[in-house]
Design an enzyme around this catalytic site. Structure first.
Site, PDB file in Angstrom:
ATOM      1  N   HIS A   1       4.514 -19.432  72.480  1.00 52.39           N
ATOM      2  CA  HIS A   1       4.644 -20.273  73.329  1.00 52.39           C
ATOM      3  C   HIS A   1       6.030 -21.993  73.126  1.00 52.39           C
ATOM      4  CE1 HIS A   1       4.416 -21.586  77.554  1.00 52.39           C
ATOM      5  NE2 HIS A   1       4.523 -23.321  77.424  1.00 52.39           N
TER       6      HIS A   1
ATOM      7  N   SER B   1       7.845 -21.845  81.142  1.00 54.84           N
ATOM      8  CA  SER B   1       6.485 -22.378  80.674  1.00 54.84           C
ATOM      9  C   SER B   1       5.746 -22.869  82.638  1.00 54.84           C
ATOM     10  CB  SER B   1       6.297 -24.034  79.897  1.00 54.84           C
ATOM     11  OG  SER B   1       5.026 -23.556  79.423  1.00 54.84           O
TER      12      SER B   1
ATOM     13  N   ASP C   1       0.861 -16.484  72.341  1.00 54.93           N
ATOM     14  CA  ASP C   1       1.211 -17.345  73.853  1.00 54.93           C
ATOM     15  C   ASP C   1       0.273 -17.754  74.274  1.00 54.93           C
ATOM     16  OD1 ASP C   1       1.656 -19.984  75.139  1.00 54.93           O
ATOM     17  OD2 ASP C   1       3.302 -17.787  76.578  1.00 54.93           O
TER      18      ASP C   1
END
Length: 410
Positions: free
Chosen positions: A380, A196, A350
């Protein structure tokens, strides 16, 4: 004594009632504001994780309103409260590299040769995350790939705005490279890795080091559902997955703005695309465009977005979104073609999926070897949940296995 007992019972009753109301409110928020697509396996588990995160945020807001602590501080505490014991297979030590806190994981099993070294940058939107939140993941990487893993506790926003996190990750990596002999690591097999926001930092660090002749060349970069741009929050994946836990479209903008300026004053402009002038966007359209997303990823729905005007005042506060150290997808080809072999993991459900797809294309167009793994049933944050209090997902295990296989191949 009877009075004390009565007060205790009353306190417990109020606490239980408050807890029930909190959970019910979190459940209602989750059901009303989130959407879990049919393709996600074990949706009930995802809802449980999401409800826990919502509850933590609500309690944090209550504590902030009564002056006990900030919401962000409480959520950080709740995310990192769990401490793990000694690992029988690893030496684990906390140090500082250039005043940046790091945690080093070294396999105890003897190695006939020098090991790989993995610099790991945790996710959390530059606002959350710590050495503790990704402890399980770093231990797993060190054990399974028999690598030396260095987890970096970089400074967080909004207290420390851009480029603080990037600079900490870069300085810690350079320190490690210059002192590689102390850790039994092969200088030809150093890898940067992150999930991320950590994937963003890994990409930025990799680009910065690409042209350095005074340091070892990075062997690879591993980018796990990275966020790589802030020009277009209306790409197909942002539209399709805007309400899918664990990362909403609005939260991406929130985190980006917290990292950039420490505030969210121009959230609406960012979401509508009126934070960057059209002519500037057109300059980057060859790299940040829905046209570069394969058609099959638009099948779940996509509505082309019209370019909007941007006021000079807004652009003045947003223009650093065009810096590659903040948005690596915008780096020039001269930099991109020097990047090391890459692994990119994306998830179908995501919002950041298309950032990874666009970067994959950029790397391949510049002759960089890319191993891409796409979790068709992933969302995610799924990799971090691989060993999360019984709430792991098969897709997360598959993703982690593929990351390990890539590491072992280096």
């Amino acid at each position: 004594m009877a009075v004390v007992y009565t007060l205790l019972v009353l306190f417990l009753a109020v606490f239980v009632a408050g807890f029930i109301l909190l959970v019910m409110g979190a459940i209602n928020f989750d059901i009303s504001n989130s959407e879990i697509p049919p393709g996600v396996n074990q949706p009930a588990k995802l809802r449980i994780v999401h409800i826990y995160l919502i509850s933590s945020a609500v309690v944090g807001k209550i504590l902030e309103n009564i002056g006990i602590c900030s919401q962000i501080s409480f959520v950080r505490y709740m995310q990192g409260w769990k401490t793990l014991g000694v690992d029988p297979k690893l030496f684990i030590k906390d140090l500082e590299f250039e005043k940046v806190p790091v945690r080093i994981y070294q396999p105890k099993v003897p190695s006939p040769s020098q090991r790989k070294g993995v610099m790991f940058f945790h996710g959390g939107g530059w606002v959350f995350g710590s050495l503790e939140t990704h402890e399980n993941l770093c231990r797993a990487i060190a054990r399974e790939s028999e690598s030396v893993v260095v987890s970096v506790g970089y400074r967080l926003a909004p207290e420390h705005k851009y480029p603080a996190a990037y600079e900490d990750c870069l300085n810690a990596t350079i320190h490690f490279m210059k002192n590689i002999e102390h850790y039994g690591v092969d200088p030809a097999r150093i890898i940067v890795c992150g999930d991320s926001a950590g994937g963003n930092l890994a990409a930025a660090v990799s680009q910065t080091l690409a042209g350095r002749s005074d340091l070892p060349r990075l062997r690879a970069q591993i980018l796990i559902y990275p966020g790589l741009q802030a020009l277009d929050f209306n790409l197909p994946s942002y539209q399709q997955n805007q309400g899918v836990p664990l990362l909403f479209r609005e939260r991406v903008a929130f985190y980006m703005l917290q990292y950039l300026n420490g505030d969210v004053l121009h959230m609406q402009e960012v979401l509508t695309g009126s934070h960057i002038p059209p002519d500037v966007k057109l300059n980057y359209r060859k790299w940040v465009s829905p046209d570069n997303i394969p058609e099959k990823f638009k099948a779940r729905g996509y509505k082309p977005h019209v370019l909007l005007d941007c006021t000079p005042e807004v652009y003045e506060t947003m223009k650093r979104f065009c810096e590659p150290n903040l948005c690596p997808l915008l780096a020039e080809d001269a930099i991109v073609h020097q990047l090391p072999e890459s692994f990119i993991l994306t998830c179908e459900y995501d919002v950041l999926r298309d950032d990874g797809l666009l970067y994959k294309k950029r790397l391949e167009d510049n002759g960089v070897r890319v191993t891409w793994y796409h979790l068709e049933d992933g969302f995610h944050g799924i990799i971090s949940l691989f060993d999360y209090c019984g709430l792991s997902f098969p897709a997360g295990k598959r993703g982690l296995d593929n990351i390990m296989n890539f590491l072992k191949s280096l």
